[in-house]
Design a protein around this motif. Sequence first.
Motif, PDB file in Angstrom:
ATOM      1  N   LEU A  31     -11.998  36.786  22.637  1.00 36.26           N
ATOM      2  CA  LEU A  31     -13.296  37.338  22.931  1.00 36.26           C
ATOM      3  C   LEU A  31     -14.570  36.994  22.436  1.00 36.26           C
ATOM      4  O   LEU A  31     -14.716  37.049  21.389  1.00 36.26           O
ATOM      5  CB  LEU A  31     -13.108  39.127  22.642  1.00 36.26           C
ATOM      6  CG  LEU A  31     -14.551  39.816  22.810  1.00 36.26           C
ATOM      7  CD1 LEU A  31     -14.826  39.962  24.517  1.00 36.26           C
ATOM      8  CD2 LEU A  31     -14.187  41.224  22.281  1.00 36.26           C
ATOM      9  N   ASP A  33     -18.866  35.920  23.301  1.00 30.27           N
ATOM     10  CA  ASP A  33     -19.961  36.060  23.910  1.00 30.27           C
ATOM     11  C   ASP A  33     -20.602  34.373  24.451  1.00 30.27           C
ATOM     12  O   ASP A  33     -21.628  34.361  25.224  1.00 30.27           O
ATOM     13  CB  ASP A  33     -20.986  37.177  23.794  1.00 30.27           C
ATOM     14  CG  ASP A  33     -21.699  36.307  22.564  1.00 30.27           C
ATOM     15  OD1 ASP A  33     -21.580  35.183  21.878  1.00 30.27           O
ATOM     16  OD2 ASP A  33     -22.486  37.293  21.994  1.00 30.27           O
ATOM     17  N   SER A  35     -22.430  32.783  22.891  1.00 22.43           N
ATOM     18  CA  SER A  35     -23.726  32.747  22.348  1.00 22.43           C
ATOM     19  C   SER A  35     -24.039  31.310  21.389  1.00 22.43           C
ATOM     20  O   SER A  35     -24.933  30.624  21.388  1.00 22.43           O
ATOM     21  CB  SER A  35     -24.421  33.588  21.307  1.00 22.43           C
ATOM     22  OG  SER A  35     -23.233  34.243  20.261  1.00 22.43           O
ATOM     23  N   VAL A  53     -18.414  41.893  21.723  1.00 21.28           N
ATOM     24  CA  VAL A  53     -17.658  42.435  20.665  1.00 21.28           C
ATOM     25  C   VAL A  53     -18.189  43.978  20.630  1.00 21.28           C
ATOM     26  O   VAL A  53     -17.449  44.967  20.132  1.00 21.28           O
ATOM     27  CB  VAL A  53     -17.483  42.007  19.268  1.00 21.28           C
ATOM     28  CG1 VAL A  53     -16.892  40.697  19.454  1.00 21.28           C
ATOM     29  CG2 VAL A  53     -18.908  41.903  18.630  1.00 21.28           C
ATOM     30  N   ALA A  75     -16.494  36.748  15.171  1.00 26.81           N
ATOM     31  CA  ALA A  75     -17.783  36.788  15.826  1.00 26.81           C
ATOM     32  C   ALA A  75     -18.937  37.178  14.933  1.00 26.81           C
ATOM     33  O   ALA A  75     -18.572  37.994  14.225  1.00 26.81           O
ATOM     34  CB  ALA A  75     -17.694  37.551  17.172  1.00 26.81           C
ATOM     35  N   ILE A  78     -24.504  33.589  11.871  1.00 24.68           N
ATOM     36  CA  ILE A  78     -24.015  32.964  10.353  1.00 24.68           C
ATOM     37  C   ILE A  78     -25.168  32.083   9.502  1.00 24.68           C
ATOM     38  O   ILE A  78     -24.767  31.507   8.644  1.00 24.68           O
ATOM     39  CB  ILE A  78     -22.784  31.975  10.448  1.00 24.68           C
ATOM     40  CG1 ILE A  78     -23.280  30.700  11.493  1.00 24.68           C
ATOM     41  CG2 ILE A  78     -21.694  32.742  11.454  1.00 24.68           C
ATOM     42  CD1 ILE A  78     -22.308  29.653  11.243  1.00 24.68           C
ATOM     43  N   LYS A  97     -22.336  45.772  15.295  1.00 25.86           N
ATOM     44  CA  LYS A  97     -21.325  45.481  16.248  1.00 25.86           C
ATOM     45  C   LYS A  97     -19.967  45.521  15.649  1.00 25.86           C
ATOM     46  O   LYS A  97     -19.000  45.793  16.410  1.00 25.86           O
ATOM     47  CB  LYS A  97     -21.632  44.019  16.670  1.00 25.86           C
ATOM     48  CG  LYS A  97     -22.806  44.276  17.545  1.00 25.86           C
ATOM     49  CD  LYS A  97     -23.164  42.939  18.288  1.00 25.86           C
ATOM     50  CE  LYS A  97     -24.326  43.029  19.344  1.00 25.86           C
ATOM     51  NZ  LYS A  97     -24.651  42.224  20.175  1.00 25.86           N
ATOM     52  N   LYS A 146     -22.364  41.296   5.681  1.00 22.27           N
ATOM     53  CA  LYS A 146     -20.992  40.947   5.459  1.00 22.27           C
ATOM     54  C   LYS A 146     -20.394  41.941   4.494  1.00 22.27           C
ATOM     55  O   LYS A 146     -19.059  42.403   4.897  1.00 22.27           O
ATOM     56  CB  LYS A 146     -20.747  39.519   5.272  1.00 22.27           C
ATOM     57  CG  LYS A 146     -20.680  38.660   6.244  1.00 22.27           C
ATOM     58  CD  LYS A 146     -19.725  38.522   7.371  1.00 22.27           C
ATOM     59  CE  LYS A 146     -19.877  37.691   8.630  1.00 22.27           C
ATOM     60  NZ  LYS A 146     -19.028  37.425   9.548  1.00 22.27           N
TER      61      LYS A 146
HETATM   62  N1  LIG Z   1     -19.122  28.417   8.593  1.00 24.08           N
HETATM   63  C1  LIG Z   1     -19.145  28.844   7.419  1.00 24.08           C
HETATM   64  O1  LIG Z   1     -19.224  27.825   6.532  1.00 24.08           O
HETATM   65  C2  LIG Z   1     -18.581  29.910   7.335  1.00 24.08           C
HETATM   66  C3  LIG Z   1     -18.597  30.440   5.711  1.00 24.08           C
HETATM   67  C4  LIG Z   1     -18.267  31.840   5.722  1.00 24.08           C
HETATM   68  C5  LIG Z   1     -18.023  32.634   6.465  1.00 24.08           C
HETATM   69  N2  LIG Z   1     -18.103  32.305   7.942  1.00 24.08           N
HETATM   70  C6  LIG Z   1     -18.016  33.273   8.923  1.00 24.08           C
HETATM   71  O2  LIG Z   1     -16.807  32.973   9.889  1.00 24.08           O
HETATM   72  C7  LIG Z   1     -17.258  33.218  10.946  1.00 24.08           C
HETATM   73  C8  LIG Z   1     -17.178  32.077  12.006  1.00 24.08           C
HETATM   74  O3  LIG Z   1     -17.997  31.261  11.727  1.00 24.08           O
HETATM   75  P1  LIG Z   1     -18.266  29.799  12.504  1.00 24.08           P
HETATM   76  O4  LIG Z   1     -18.592  29.018  11.540  1.00 24.08           O
HETATM   77  O5  LIG Z   1     -17.155  29.594  13.385  1.00 24.08           O
HETATM   78  O6  LIG Z   1     -19.455  30.191  13.575  1.00 24.08           O
HETATM   79  P2  LIG Z   1     -19.711  29.892  14.847  1.00 24.08           P
HETATM   80  O7  LIG Z   1     -21.167  30.329  15.574  1.00 24.08           O
HETATM   81  O8  LIG Z   1     -19.027  28.539  15.369  1.00 24.08           O
HETATM   82  O9  LIG Z   1     -18.623  31.006  15.654  1.00 24.08           O
HETATM   83  C9  LIG Z   1     -19.150  32.147  16.001  1.00 24.08           C
HETATM   84  C10 LIG Z   1     -18.426  32.693  17.136  1.00 24.08           C
HETATM   85  O10 LIG Z   1     -18.878  34.177  17.644  1.00 24.08           O
HETATM   86  C11 LIG Z   1     -19.214  34.374  18.864  1.00 24.08           C
HETATM   87  N3  LIG Z   1     -20.002  35.501  18.878  1.00 24.08           N
HETATM   88  C12 LIG Z   1     -21.234  35.590  18.186  1.00 24.08           C
HETATM   89  N4  LIG Z   1     -21.633  36.782  18.239  1.00 24.08           N
HETATM   90  C13 LIG Z   1     -20.919  37.585  19.168  1.00 24.08           C
HETATM   91  C14 LIG Z   1     -20.806  38.866  20.038  1.00 24.08           C
HETATM   92  N5  LIG Z   1     -21.622  39.691  19.542  1.00 24.08           N
HETATM   93  N6  LIG Z   1     -19.697  39.100  20.785  1.00 24.08           N
HETATM   94  C15 LIG Z   1     -18.926  37.916  20.921  1.00 24.08           C
HETATM   95  N7  LIG Z   1     -18.862  36.769  20.507  1.00 24.08           N
HETATM   96  C16 LIG Z   1     -19.886  36.452  19.713  1.00 24.08           C
HETATM   97  C17 LIG Z   1     -20.221  32.875  19.160  1.00 24.08           C
HETATM   98  O11 LIG Z   1     -20.275  32.635  20.530  1.00 24.08           O
HETATM   99  C18 LIG Z   1     -19.294  31.922  18.554  1.00 24.08           C
HETATM  100  O12 LIG Z   1     -18.195  31.444  19.241  1.00 24.08           O
HETATM  101  C19 LIG Z   1     -18.211  34.052  10.922  1.00 24.08           C
HETATM  102  O13 LIG Z   1     -17.832  35.536  10.800  1.00 24.08           O
HETATM  103  C20 LIG Z   1     -19.053  33.622   9.680  1.00 24.08           C
HETATM  104  O14 LIG Z   1     -19.761  34.590   9.178  1.00 24.08           O
HETATM  105  C21 LIG Z   1     -18.605  31.171   8.311  1.00 24.08           C
END
Ligand SMILES: NC(=O)c1ccc[n+]([C@@H]2O[C@H](COP(=O)([O-])OP(=O)(O)OC[C@H]3O[C@@H](n4cnc5c(N)ncnc54)[C@H](O)[C@@H]3O)[C@@H](O)[C@H]2O)c1
Length: 330
Positions: A31, A33, A35, A53, A75, A78, A97, A146
């Motif tokens: 799932l 969006d 974005s 979500v 999702a 970040i 959300k 978070k």
């Molecule tokens: N990248 C890092 O270093 C890091 C470190 C710590 C934690 N995180 C956490 O890991 C998770 C994934 O991060 P990532 O780096 O893959 O980021 P990313 O932006 O590549 O992935 C996030 C995904 O969520 C989707 N999304 C966002 N809001 C949404 C919504 N309301 N409904 C449906 N889809 C939605 C986006 O389209 C995207 O595909 C996040 O929760 C982030 O906080 C990431």
Amino acid sequence: MAVLVTGGAGYIGSHMVLALLDAGHEEVVVLDDLSTGFDWAVPEGVKLVVGDVADQALVTQTILQHRIDALAHFAAKIVVPDSVADPLGYYLANTVKTRSLIEASVRAGVRHVIFSSTAAVYGEPEVTPVPEDLPLKPINPYGRSKLMSEWMIADAAAAHGFSYVILRYFNVAGADPQGRSGQSTPNATHLIKVATQAALGQRARLDVFGTDYPTPDGSCLRDYIQVSDLAEAHRLALDHLRSGGESLTLNCGYGRGYSVLEVVEVVKRISGRDFEVRLCPRRAGDPAQIVAEAARIRARLGWEPRHDDLDAIVGQALAWEEHLEKRNRI
Ligand SMILES: NC(=O)c1ccc[n+]([C@@H]2O[C@H](COP(=O)([O-])OP(=O)(O)OC[C@H]3O[C@@H](n4cnc5c(N)ncnc54)[C@H](O)[C@@H]3O)[C@@H](O)[C@H]2O)c1
Ligand SMILES: O=c1ccn([C@@H]2O[C@H](COP(=O)(O)OP(=O)(O)O[C@H]3O[C@H](CO)[C@H](O)[C@H](O)[C@H]3O)[C@@H](O)[C@H]2O)c(=O)[nH]1
């Protein structure tokens, strides 16, 4: 039994989908969006539901239709500086959300939740490496958004009888070693991504934010965890919960820090390209060092990292940037 992966079209979520498929898992539903994610990041054969979500009707329908028993919730928004500029947007996207998603999931009968948290919940820790039970003092809206979600999930689990694993990621880097996915967000701000773009000439230079920290070379120390190792931790967390394991909160890191200047040196050596490095003042909100106490995840999930090698991580990041460059030319 099927897993719903929110944010599965994004960087880390897409690697979890690959880890599940590689391990022969039955049905995986994404799932997202879109974005910041990409439909092409979802492997063929995996159902992609495009939506928010927080759309409870859509979440409920998806869970019931696919007989989802477990939710992996990636999702989110970040970018730490964006969270400082737009805190209400971040609390909506990450906290409000998540509340809505958990409510719909619990009502529809989901039994297990895996949640993407972050080392940002620790803020500027006074000890290193950082154990999970250190007092949590996030210093920006991203980390707070978070942490509130962590608390909500734990409280809801106690009240409604589902189990969860909260994973606190340190600095996620690298790409699928087989080249099937990687960090694709344009204008990403993560160090290894930015440095590989500088090496490939896509950026004019790399700025090093701060060289006067109380660290061996004055630049910040971070614990870089390879993304497929992190995805594997999620797969193990899922197995743990499905076999009746208790709820857990676990750091995801290797327990070793590299400085910004060390990372830059590795990127130059592995790419064979020199690029301009500008020594700049500190970036607001950066802790001097943050390294995981990494024993608990190994003990509780039997997690054995296979890609704990900064040279290899940088090599994967470079290969993925080159892949994106070719893709964008088509
Ligand atoms: N990248 C890092 O270093 C890091 C470190 C710590 C934690 N995180 C956490 O890991 C998770 C994934 O991060 P990532 O780096 O893959 O980021 P990313 O932006 O590549 O992935 C996030 C995904 O969520 C989707 N999304 C966002 N809001 C949404 C919504 N309301 N409904 C449906 N889809 C939605 C986006 O389209 C995207 O595909 C996040 O929760 C982030 O906080 C990431
Ligand atoms: O162009 C750059 C980019 C980064 N840095 C430095 O490199 C280090 C790492 O920065 P990143 O932006 O790559 O990552 P952060 O440590 O700021 O944050 C990451 O790790 C955190 C936990 O440690 C959170 O999980 C957060 O979501 C995630 O983005 C920092 O000292 C930063 O100042 C530079 O010098 N130049």
